[in-house]
Design a protein around this motif. Structure first.
Motif, PDB file in Angstrom:
ATOM      1  N   TYR A   1       0.823  -1.206   0.000  1.00  0.00           N
ATOM      2  CA  TYR A   1       0.000   0.000   0.000  1.00  0.00           C
ATOM      3  C   TYR A   1       0.857   1.256   0.000  1.00  0.00           C
ATOM      4  N   LEU A   2       0.358   2.288  -0.667  1.00  0.00           N
ATOM      5  CA  LEU A   2       0.861   3.644  -0.497  1.00  0.00           C
ATOM      6  C   LEU A   2      -0.095   4.355   0.456  1.00  0.00           C
ATOM      7  N   TYR A   3       0.434   4.886   1.561  1.00  0.00           N
ATOM      8  CA  TYR A   3      -0.364   5.653   2.508  1.00  0.00           C
ATOM      9  C   TYR A   3      -0.190   7.131   2.179  1.00  0.00           C
ATOM     10  N   LEU A   4      -1.309   7.835   2.030  1.00  0.00           N
ATOM     11  CA  LEU A   4      -1.317   9.185   1.485  1.00  0.00           C
ATOM     12  C   LEU A   4      -1.939  10.155   2.473  1.00  0.00           C
ATOM     13  N   THR A   5      -1.265  11.279   2.684  1.00  0.00           N
ATOM     14  CA  THR A   5      -1.828  12.316   3.546  1.00  0.00           C
ATOM     15  C   THR A   5      -2.429  13.425   2.703  1.00  0.00           C
ATOM     16  N   GLU A   6      -3.420  14.106   3.296  1.00  0.00           N
ATOM     17  CA  GLU A   6      -4.110  15.210   2.637  1.00  0.00           C
ATOM     18  C   GLU A   6      -3.987  16.449   3.508  1.00  0.00           C
ATOM     19  N   ASP A   7      -3.545  17.559   2.911  1.00  0.00           N
ATOM     20  CA  ASP A   7      -3.493  18.832   3.626  1.00  0.00           C
ATOM     21  C   ASP A   7      -4.540  19.758   3.016  1.00  0.00           C
ATOM     22  N   ASN A   8      -5.777  19.584   3.464  1.00  0.00           N
ATOM     23  CA  ASN A   8      -6.881  20.421   3.018  1.00  0.00           C
ATOM     24  C   ASN A   8      -7.041  21.511   4.064  1.00  0.00           C
ATOM     25  N   PHE A   9      -6.508  22.685   3.808  1.00  0.00           N
ATOM     26  CA  PHE A   9      -6.295  23.697   4.834  1.00  0.00           C
ATOM     27  C   PHE A   9      -7.559  24.049   5.602  1.00  0.00           C
ATOM     28  N   GLY A  10      -8.628  24.393   4.926  1.00  0.00           N
ATOM     29  CA  GLY A  10      -9.811  24.911   5.604  1.00  0.00           C
ATOM     30  C   GLY A  10     -10.863  23.882   5.944  1.00  0.00           C
ATOM     31  N   TRP A  11     -10.621  22.619   5.614  1.00  0.00           N
ATOM     32  CA  TRP A  11     -11.591  21.548   5.829  1.00  0.00           C
ATOM     33  C   TRP A  11     -10.902  20.392   6.541  1.00  0.00           C
ATOM     34  N   PRO A  12     -11.671  19.426   7.071  1.00  0.00           N
ATOM     35  CA  PRO A  12     -11.020  18.226   7.612  1.00  0.00           C
ATOM     36  C   PRO A  12     -10.219  17.518   6.528  1.00  0.00           C
ATOM     37  N   SER A  13      -9.101  16.958   6.919  1.00  0.00           N
ATOM     38  CA  SER A  13      -8.259  16.201   5.995  1.00  0.00           C
ATOM     39  C   SER A  13      -8.406  14.710   6.261  1.00  0.00           C
ATOM     40  N   GLY A  14      -8.117  13.921   5.243  1.00  0.00           N
ATOM     41  CA  GLY A  14      -8.233  12.479   5.359  1.00  0.00           C
ATOM     42  C   GLY A  14      -6.885  11.790   5.286  1.00  0.00           C
ATOM     43  N   PHE A  15      -6.857  10.570   5.821  1.00  0.00           N
ATOM     44  CA  PHE A  15      -5.703   9.681   5.692  1.00  0.00           C
ATOM     45  C   PHE A  15      -6.142   8.547   4.767  1.00  0.00           C
ATOM     46  N   TYR A  16      -5.406   8.352   3.669  1.00  0.00           N
ATOM     47  CA  TYR A  16      -5.815   7.446   2.605  1.00  0.00           C
ATOM     48  C   TYR A  16      -4.771   6.343   2.401  1.00  0.00           C
ATOM     49  N   ARG A  17      -5.206   5.317   1.670  1.00  0.00           N
ATOM     50  CA  ARG A  17      -4.244   4.341   1.163  1.00  0.00           C
ATOM     51  C   ARG A  17      -4.642   3.941  -0.255  1.00  0.00           C
ATOM     52  N   TYR A  18      -3.620   3.658  -1.045  1.00  0.00           N
ATOM     53  CA  TYR A  18      -3.810   3.259  -2.436  1.00  0.00           C
ATOM     54  C   TYR A  18      -3.138   1.917  -2.645  1.00  0.00           C
ATOM     55  N   LYS A  19      -3.896   0.961  -3.177  1.00  0.00           N
ATOM     56  CA  LYS A  19      -3.355  -0.376  -3.444  1.00  0.00           C
ATOM     57  C   LYS A  19      -3.302  -0.596  -4.950  1.00  0.00           C
ATOM     58  N   PRO A  20      -2.109  -0.514  -5.553  1.00  0.00           N
ATOM     59  CA  PRO A  20      -2.018  -0.818  -6.981  1.00  0.00           C
ATOM     60  C   PRO A  20      -2.467  -2.251  -7.248  1.00  0.00           C
ATOM     61  N   ARG A  21      -2.936  -2.488  -8.451  1.00  0.00           N
ATOM     62  CA  ARG A  21      -3.394  -3.845  -8.781  1.00  0.00           C
ATOM     63  C   ARG A  21      -2.233  -4.834  -8.727  1.00  0.00           C
ATOM     64  N   ARG A  22      -1.074  -4.417  -9.192  1.00  0.00           N
ATOM     65  CA  ARG A  22       0.113  -5.282  -9.152  1.00  0.00           C
ATOM     66  C   ARG A  22       1.058  -4.756  -8.094  1.00  0.00           C
ATOM     67  N   HIS A  23       1.632  -5.649  -7.294  1.00  0.00           N
ATOM     68  CA  HIS A  23       2.525  -5.244  -6.208  1.00  0.00           C
ATOM     69  C   HIS A  23       3.712  -4.460  -6.786  1.00  0.00           C
ATOM     70  N   PRO A  24       3.924  -3.231  -6.321  1.00  0.00           N
ATOM     71  CA  PRO A  24       4.972  -2.391  -6.917  1.00  0.00           C
ATOM     72  C   PRO A  24       6.376  -2.971  -6.790  1.00  0.00           C
ATOM     73  N   ARG A  25       6.633  -3.732  -5.739  1.00  0.00           N
ATOM     74  CA  ARG A  25       7.992  -4.276  -5.586  1.00  0.00           C
ATOM     75  C   ARG A  25       8.331  -5.233  -6.706  1.00  0.00           C
ATOM     76  N   SER A  26       7.342  -5.994  -7.171  1.00  0.00           N
ATOM     77  CA  SER A  26       7.602  -6.918  -8.275  1.00  0.00           C
ATOM     78  C   SER A  26       7.516  -6.217  -9.625  1.00  0.00           C
ATOM     79  N   ALA A  27       6.632  -5.217  -9.710  1.00  0.00           N
ATOM     80  CA  ALA A  27       6.472  -4.487 -10.972  1.00  0.00           C
ATOM     81  C   ALA A  27       7.588  -3.472 -11.181  1.00  0.00           C
ATOM     82  N   GLY A  28       8.186  -2.962 -10.097  1.00  0.00           N
ATOM     83  CA  GLY A  28       9.213  -1.935 -10.193  1.00  0.00           C
ATOM     84  C   GLY A  28       8.660  -0.571 -10.534  1.00  0.00           C
ATOM     85  N   ARG A  29       7.365  -0.393 -10.358  1.00  0.00           N
ATOM     86  CA  ARG A  29       6.715   0.884 -10.640  1.00  0.00           C
ATOM     87  C   ARG A  29       5.299   0.833 -10.081  1.00  0.00           C
ATOM     88  N   LEU A  30       4.612   1.973 -10.126  1.00  0.00           N
ATOM     89  CA  LEU A  30       3.216   2.039  -9.709  1.00  0.00           C
ATOM     90  C   LEU A  30       2.311   1.899 -10.921  1.00  0.00           C
TER      91      LEU A  30
END
Length: 489
Positions: free
Chosen positions: A231-260
């Motif tokens: 997973y890639l864990y992603l932060t959001e800096d939405n200044f005037g609103w609540p921000s979220g903590f996200y994660r993105y799961k590529p379909r293919r594991h990046p370590r084996s693919a060597g890219r996203l």
């Protein structure tokens, strides 16, 4: 030195936190409520140190440390490819280079429409002024090579270093020709493509120039990669609103693919069995939450517009489009999530204005969502558990933590972003804050620049050198080295 000593005494561990359940900070203890507490054994006196570039004092550091600055845009700098180096040096990652040198991929957080720097024919959007530059340096900050590695993007804030040899750079905006003016009031009509994405930049070359749209269109700040779950864990800096903590799961594991890949799934953090928990508000000691993740079905929205005409979609509407999908499913509220770092199964991330009284509305809030001086959170990837690591009791202790990295020995290095003295701080495994560096910049005309923020802290792969930027229109980069082990970094 009186002010430094006062701050260090106040900083003797004042925190709302508790024993972590695993990871490098095992054994973190709260020391905030103990009356008459002593300063930490780490308390360090900082003093003026001359820059090896020209002998001018720009930083105060502990005894035994040295530094060299480079790519100082107070005067024009030209890269090897003929590019005029932009300012606003921000997030940065360090990689192994040739012949014992290091490679730095560095963001430039430039907003507002305008001609792209570098080769416009290779720009994602030729009317966007942000991007990344790549710099090859020695361990003592001597530049041997530099070039444009991603251009035509906007507000490239932080990002994350990927173990297969890439930097992921993040756009902290949702500007585009389909979105109305942002906080600057500048028209987005000149832009040719939507923004608000992440881009992968190989350490040894250029970005493809195409975003990972499946990872979301929102005010991205940083990325931390978990090599176990993929997973890639992603932060959001939405200044005037609540921000979220996200994660993105590529379909293919990046370590084996060597890219996203761009075919994955974006999700947003929710406290288990509780809806819309306000984690931006002050937390109890040892605040710990089991979490789950909710799917974002429309991660990369586009909005209706007529080219060359003012977009009908307001910037605030576009900024919250992705987050509102999560909020509708109970996702948690944070305050201005910024830097993040992965270490041994734990993702650490900062909430810049977290830790104060709860907000009374969802925004937009002119002075930023969150009424505190900052929080540092730890997400344990294996147990799906979120825990508060540190909560500042006030600005004299820690004021607006931003970018964060981990040292080879597990200490967190935190960049401060406030309107007073800005420090680089260390947070130890035992829960103590201490000073690593103090900004003492002045301009060429003698104007005080001590409130320019630190950003982009990153250690060289061998741990010898800490690289860090000054994020300002007249930015620069520092290489700092010395007895890290002696000071507990």
């Amino acid at each position: 030195m009186a002010e430094l000593d006062r701050r260090t005494l106040l900083r003797g561990g004042a925190a709302a936190g508790g024993a972590l359940i695993g990871g490098p900070f095992l054994g973190f203890v709260n020391r905030s409520s103990a009356s008459g507490s002593h300063p930490p054994s780490h308390s360090l006196a900082l003093g003026p140190i001359p820059d090896l570039r020209d002998g001018k004092v720009r930083l105060w550091l502990p005894e035994g440390f040295q530094y060299r600055s480079f790519h100082d845009t107070e005067s024009p700098v030209t890269l090897d490819d003929g590019t005029a180096l932009p300012g606003r040096h921000d997030g940065m990652g360090a990689f192994r280079g040739r012949g014992g040198r290091y490679v730095l991929v560095r963001n430039h957080e430039v907003n507002n429409p305008g001609p792209a720097f570098g080769d416009a024919t290779r720009a994602y959007d030729p009317m966007a002024q942000g991007g990344t530059t790549t710099v090859e340096v020695t361990r003592y900050g001597e530049v041997t090579r530099s070039y444009t590695s991603c251009n035509g993007t906007m507000m490239n804030c932080s990002g994350g270093r990927m173990p297969w040899g890439s930097w992921v750079t993040c756009e902290e905006t949702v500007n585009g020709p389909d979105v109305g003016p942002d906080f600057t009031g500048a028209s987005n009509v000149p832009l040719t493509r939507p923004h608000g994405f992440v881009f992968e930049v190989p350490a040894d070359g250029r970005s493809s120039g195409e975003p990972i749209t499946a990872a979301g269109r929102f005010a991205h700040e940083s990325v931390a990669y978990d090599p176990n779950g993929g997973y890639l864990y992603l932060t959001e800096d939405n200044f005037g609103w609540p921000s979220g903590f996200y994660r993105y799961k590529p379909r293919r594991h990046p370590r084996s693919a060597g890219r996203l890949d761009n075919r994955g799934r974006l999700q947003m953090l929710k406290v288990r069995k509780r809806s819309n928990v306000d984690l931006a508000a002050a937390q109890p000691r040892r605040a710990t939450y089991k979490v789950e993740w909710v799917d974002i079905d429309d991660p990369a929205p586009s909005f209706p517009y007529t080219p060359g005409q003012t977009a009908p979609t307001a910037n605030d509407t576009a900024l919250t489009h992705v987050a509102r999908q999560g909020w509708a499913q109970g996702a948690a509220y944070f305050s201005r999530l910024e830097g993040s770092a992965y270490d041994d199964g734990v993702v650490y991330f900062t909430a810049t204005q977290g830790g104060g009284p709860a907000e009374t509305s969802l925004g937009p809030i002119a002075d930023g969502y969150g009424n505190g001086s900052g929080q540092i959170w730890a997400y344990h990837t294996r147990s799906a558990t979120l825990q508060l690591l540190y909560e500042s009791p006030g600005p004299d202790v820690l004021d607006f933590p931003d970018n964060v990295t981990t040292s080879p020995r597990g200490t967190l290095v935190v960049c401060e972003d406030n309107v007073d003295d800005n420090y680089l701080r260390g947070l130890t495994r035992s829960g103590h804050l201490f000073d690593i560096a103090l900004n003492r910049l002045t301009s060429g005309t003698g104007a005080d620049r001590s409130n320019d923020e630190f950003a982009g802290s990153t250690f060289s792969p061998d741990g010898h050198t800490l690289f860090v930027n000054i994020q300002a229109s007249r930015g620069m980069t520092f290489a700092i080295w010395g007895p890290w082990r002696r000071i507990g970094v």
